[in-house]
Structures are given as C-alpha cells and as structure tokens.
Scaffold this motif. Structure first.
Motif, PDB file in Angstrom:
ATOM      1  N   SER A  19     -22.372  23.594  -4.144  1.00  0.00           N
ATOM      2  CA  SER A  19     -22.725  23.510  -5.569  1.00  0.00           C
ATOM      3  C   SER A  19     -21.467  23.395  -6.426  1.00  0.00           C
ATOM      4  O   SER A  19     -21.468  22.710  -7.460  1.00  0.00           O
ATOM      5  N   GLN A  21     -30.387  23.392  -8.193  1.00  0.00           N
ATOM      6  CA  GLN A  21     -30.962  24.216  -7.146  1.00  0.00           C
ATOM      7  C   GLN A  21     -32.157  25.011  -7.699  1.00  0.00           C
ATOM      8  O   GLN A  21     -33.150  25.221  -7.031  1.00  0.00           O
ATOM      9  N   ASP A  64     -29.283  19.068  -5.610  1.00  0.00           N
ATOM     10  CA  ASP A  64     -28.803  20.334  -5.048  1.00  0.00           C
ATOM     11  C   ASP A  64     -29.992  21.125  -4.492  1.00  0.00           C
ATOM     12  O   ASP A  64     -30.668  21.829  -5.238  1.00  0.00           O
ATOM     13  N   GLU A  65     -30.226  21.017  -3.216  1.00  0.00           N
ATOM     14  CA  GLU A  65     -31.344  21.712  -2.559  1.00  0.00           C
ATOM     15  C   GLU A  65     -32.595  21.645  -3.420  1.00  0.00           C
ATOM     16  O   GLU A  65     -33.229  22.650  -3.694  1.00  0.00           O
TER      17      GLU A  65
END
Ligand SMILES: Nc1ncnc2c1ncn2[C@@H]1O[C@H](COP(=O)(O)OP(=O)(O)OP(=O)(O)O)[C@@H](O)[C@H]1O
Ligand SMILES: [Mg+2]
Lengths: 264, 306
Positions: free
Chosen positions: A46, A87, A173-174
């Motif tokens: 990240s 995320q 991001d995820e």
C-alpha cells in the motif's frame, strides 16, 4: 507507461519508530501490463501505491507517468490520470451522497464546466448505462445513498467511478478482500473485463496467490519494501502456488543468510 | 428577527453539516456584516450594504479557510484567530465611522431613515410601529430567505457544489478524483461566512442601528438553530437541510419569545433564557439515546416476563 526508479521512503527517520517502508524500489508498468502484486502484511504494497499517488513524497528516486516526472506533483493533480480503489470500501465513496452524485463527481475528471448542473438527463442516462454494464442491479438504485449499500456494492461503485473516465493507470489495493467469495469473484471478472476493454495499465495487490498467478500478465512479489522477484510469460504460466511459496522461502533464506554473514 | 437568523443558520449549516468543519469565524463575520455593512448602509446607500456584507464575510471565510488548509492550522483555532482579528477590525471601523459621521467616538451607529425596512415602510406610507409594518418586514425577509435558499440549492447541484459536498463527506475520495480539496474547503467557508455576514447586516438594518454587541451569542444561536432544525427534520439532502436550518432558527426564536413573554423564570427571564434553551437543546440532542434506552428497558421487561 509508469516508471518507478529506485524510490526509497523511511517513516519517522531518526526515531525509535523508524521504519524503512520502501527500499530502492524500481518497477516499470508498460501500457499493456496488468501486474499483480503479492507480499506479506507490511511488505510495503500500500505504501508503494501511496508513493505513486503522492500521498507522501519519496525520500529519493522518481516516479514517471507517460514520460512526465510526477515525483513531486501534488496529489490531486496527478489523480487526473490515476484511478485508485482503496483496500477499505469506505474510503472510495462519499456515503451521504447518492450513487449518481458519486458518479457525477467522478465524471468531473473529464474537465467539465464547474458551474454546469452536475446531473442532467444526458449524463444521468450515461451513468445508468455504465452501471448497467456491471450487472449488479445498481442502475435501478441510482438515487440510493451510497452509505446504505453493502461493502461489496460500494466497492463496485468505486471501481465504476475509477474507470468511467478511462485513467492512464489503475491501482487496485486488495479491492476484493472485504467481500464474500461469490461477490469477490464477480468483481474480479468485472475488473478483468474493464481493464481489457480499455487496455488500462494496471497494478493489483492481492493476497490470493493463485489469483495473482492467473490474473493479468505479470506477477511481482514484494518483501520489506523492495521487489523480491518477478515473473511473467511462460515462466509464470507454468508456476504453481507451491512453486511460488518455495521461491519465497528460498529468497527469504538467502537474505537471512546474507544478513548473518554481514553481522558475523 | 427569526428570519434574520434563518440566513445565519443556513450559513452555519454549510460549514457545520456540509463541510463538516466547526467554524468559529461566525461571530466575527456576523459582526463585520453588521458593522461594515451598516456603516456603508448609513453613509452610502442601504442597498450597497448587501454586497459589501457578502464580500466582507467571504473574505473572513477565505482567511479562515486559508489558515486551515494552506497553513494547516487546526480548524477551531483558525476560526478563533479570524474572529479575534475581525473584532479589532470592527472596533476600529465603528470608532472611525462614528467620529466621521457624528463627531464623537461611539460604539453605536443609528441608521435613521436609511435602513431598507424603513425605506420600504415610508414608501408604503406606514408607520414603523404599526402591525402591518411587521408583516411588510417579514415579507421582505421571507423573500430574501427564499431567494437565498433557491440559489444555494441550485449552486449545490452544480459540479463545484457537488465537490464541496463530497469534501465534507470524504476528502480522501475527492482528492483521488483530482479535485483540489483546499480550494473546495475555502470556497465553502467563503459562502458560509458571506451568508453569516449578510444576516449580520440584515440584523442591523432591522434593529435600526449597528453596534459592537449585535453579534453577541450569534454562534450559539446559529448552532442551536441548525441542530434543532436537523433534529426535527431528519434526512440528508441539501434542500432538506437548509429548510431544517430555517425552521430551526424560527423555532429557536419562538422559544426565546415564549420564555421572555411569559416570564417563565420571573422578572429576569431574559437573563435565564440561555439556560432554558441550553436545556431544550440538550434534550433534543439526547432524544435518540433516551428513546433507545426506553426500548431496551421495555425489551428487558418482556424477557423477564417470559
Ligand atoms: N504513514 C506511515 N507512517 C509510519 N509507518 C508507516 C506509514 N505507512 C506505512 N507505514 C509502515 O510501512 C509498512 C508497510 O505498510 P503497508 O501498508 O504498505 O503494508 P502492506 O504491504 O500494504 O500490508 P497489507 O498486506 O497488510 O495491506 C508497515 O510496517 C507500516 O507500519
Ligand atoms: Mg495494504
């Protein structure tokens, strides 16, 4: 094309909390690249995205997007070209605004007149059409407040917002981490489709190693702030999850031994 | 008077609810609207005081916004700094103005015949103490409030307005969509304080004089109106919120009037009004929590009965 040239970042230097988050990291994302990024928690994945987006400036190194050095460009300026799905599903949307208002905000990236009404019949139809392509039933809930949607639905809205005006770089991001397996899979399908349709250079972080190996064109493994190894093409196609884990352990042992040699 | 504070409440609604910033500039910008606007109203023309008030309020908002965003001062401190700065400015202005116009230093400047409301009444040939004068004044103010409401609703549906709303909602996301958050914050604060200053100048015009004490308690009054209104009329949306603020202001003024009129606290009711209203407000704010605890108690009893 995105070029990252040897960026370093140390948080809280000179204190007990000193943390080297990025170590001389270099990476090139070509226009037809869809790179998956894996690595353990705290590896700096990240943080890498934050450096690309300008949340902080790196201590050294440079970030070049489409031939333009953006290392020290302000966050909101470079954001014109970068789409980012966080995320955390809560971070990508404005909860008190409706779906169509969120989309209208994202649409302002296409240089609209600041004093024109944000929503008119023309772009309302446009937004509905976009939403319908994702096949999640969102097109019938355009006037629903985003805060009332589930995490998965919100993540879809964010993805929609990021890709509506095609960005020059997409950072994921995820983005499926908080979702149930079925929705996660659906969103992955949508992601692949959108990226392929618009051929957007993409970086995607994931903790699902088999997904990392089967999605996109290349896979990069990060560890303690730098790239441990990367694989692509046939090499990657032949690689199994076990191979990758074995490679991780092997590399890890090497670095540990290196450290031991240095220390002894 | 409630309608004057309705304008104030709409201004505060923008900073408090839309931008999500506790803005303490209010008292200062109300004062600057009342005094600077008032002085211009007396010495030039009462209508000119309106754009002047809007402009000076916007400047005040700009200063606070600049401190908050570019210089990264804490929002509460930024508001306090600007408020204090404006206090000095107001003091200086009123002294200079009274000296020029009346030949002595004073903190009170009467409008005489030149207030907007007096002019309207004179045109209609009504005396300012008659009952219909109250209606005329109310009608003028109501028109003002309606126009402002309409303009604000229109503005907040444009791309810029949308960006301001989103800034208060999720600044990270706004930044990620390449909008300059500093700029939207400053702009929002400018609009908020411009309205507050406008309400200040209207307050002075309605009172028929301007002085340094007009702005006493405006911040708490405005906050009370917004909180009260939003507690009664719930739900999102700019239109609803603005209407709620207007209603809140009217209800607050009504409560004050009732307390003073019926002398609920004896002869010094006007001294005690703050505490009543504070109590009412606390009750309104606590209402959801109280209701919840009732439901829980009832649920508990049901279980015990089984
Ligand atoms: N602003 C910051 N200040 C101090 N340390 C930070 C900051 N941001 C990140 N770090 C540190 O940098 C390291 C890398 O964090 P990062 O969030 O990039 O990990 P990650 O690879 O994304 O992990 P995860 O898989 O859990 O999301 C962590 O040790 C974290 O504590
Ligand atoms: Mg992470």
């Amino acid at each position: 094309m995105l070029e990252i040239n040897g960026i370093c970042k140390t948080f809280a230097p000179g204190t007990v909390n000193q943390k080297v988050a990025l170590q001389n990291l270099s990476l090139t994302v070509k226009d037809d690249d869809f790179i998956t990024v894996i690595g353990s928690n705290g590896a700096g994945k990240s943080t890498l995205f934050n450096a690309i987006c300008g949340t902080f400036f790196p201590d050294s190194g440079s970030v070049v997007l489409d031939g333009k050095d953006i290392t020290y460009e302000k966050e909101h300026r470079r954001a014109r070209k970068i789409g980012r799905v966080f995320q955390d599903p809560m971070r990508g949307t404005a909860p008190d605004m409706t779906i169509e208002e969120n989309l209208a905000l994202a649409y302002t990236r296409s240089r609209v007149n600041p004093f024109a009404p944000a929503l008119n019949t023309k772009n309302r139809a446009l937004f509905r059409e976009y939403a319908a392509r994702f096949d999640m039933g969102l097109e019938d809930r355009m006037k629903t407040r985003v805060g009332l949607l589930s995490g998965g639905q919100r993540q879809v809205v964010t993805l929609l917002m990021c890709t509506m005006v095609t960005p020059r770089l997409l950072l994921l991001d995820e983005h499926t981490a908080a979702l149930d397996p079925a929705t996660a899979q659906k969103i992955m399908e949508i992601t692949k489709q959108v990226v392929a349709e618009n051929s957007i250079p993409t970086l995607m972080i994931t903790h699902n190693i088999s997904q990392a190996l089967t999605t996109g064109t290349r896979t990069v493994m990060m560890d303690s702030g730098s790239i441990m190894f990367e694989t692509g093409g046939e090499d990657r196609a032949r690689m199994s999850v076990e191979d990758l884990l074995a490679k991780y352990k092997e590399n890890k042992r090497e670095t540990l031994e290196d450290d031991r040699i240095l220390l002894s | 008077m409630g309608l004057v504070y309705a304008i104030l409440a709409m201004g505060i609604f923008i900073s408090l609810r839309v931008l999500n910033i506790p803005d303490l500039t209010t008292e200062g910008s109300f004062g600057v609207g009342a005094i600077f606007g008032g002085i211009v109203g007396v010495s030039v023309h009462p209508f000119v005081s309106i754009p002047i008030a809007l402009l000076s309020g916007a400047c005040a908002g700009f200063i606070t916004g600049f401190l908050q965003t570019k210089l990264r001062v804490h929002p509460v401190l930024a508001g306090i700094i600007t408020m204090n700065m404006l206090y000095s400015v107001n003091l200086l202005l009123i002294h200079v103005a009274t000296e020029r116009l009346k030949g002595l230093k004073n903190t009170n400047l009467p409008f005489g015949k030149s207030a907007i409301f007096r002019m309207a009444l004179d045109k209609l040939g009504l005396s300012s103490s008659s009952m219909s004068a109250v209606y005329v004044k109310s009608a003028i103010l109501l028109a003002f409030v309606a126009i402002i409401l309409l303009l604000l609703v229109l503005f907040f549906s444009t791309n810029t307005g949308l960006a301001i709303r989103a800034t208060g909602n999720n600044a990270d996301m706004v930044r990620a969509f390449s909008i300059n958050v500093d700029r939207t914050k400053i702009l929002g604060l400018c609009i908020s304080n411009a309205l507050v200053a406008l309400s200040g100048t209207m307050c002075a015009q309605l009172s028929g004089y301007t002085d340094l004490n007009l702005n006493n308690g405006t911040l708490i009054r405005g906050l009370a109106a917004v909180i009260l209104g939003c507690a009664i009329i719930r739900g999102g949306g700019i239109l609803r919120g603005l209407i709620a603020s207007v209603f809140g202001a009217l209800i607050y003024q009504l409560l004050v009037a009732v307390v003073v009129r019926y002398q609920i606290f004896g002869a010094n009711s006007s001294d005690m009004k703050s505490i009543t209203l504070a109590t009412v407000m606390a009750l309104v704010l606590a209402a959801p929590a109280i209701r919840e605890s009732f439901i829980r108690k009832k649920g508990g009893k049901d279980h015990a009965g089984n």
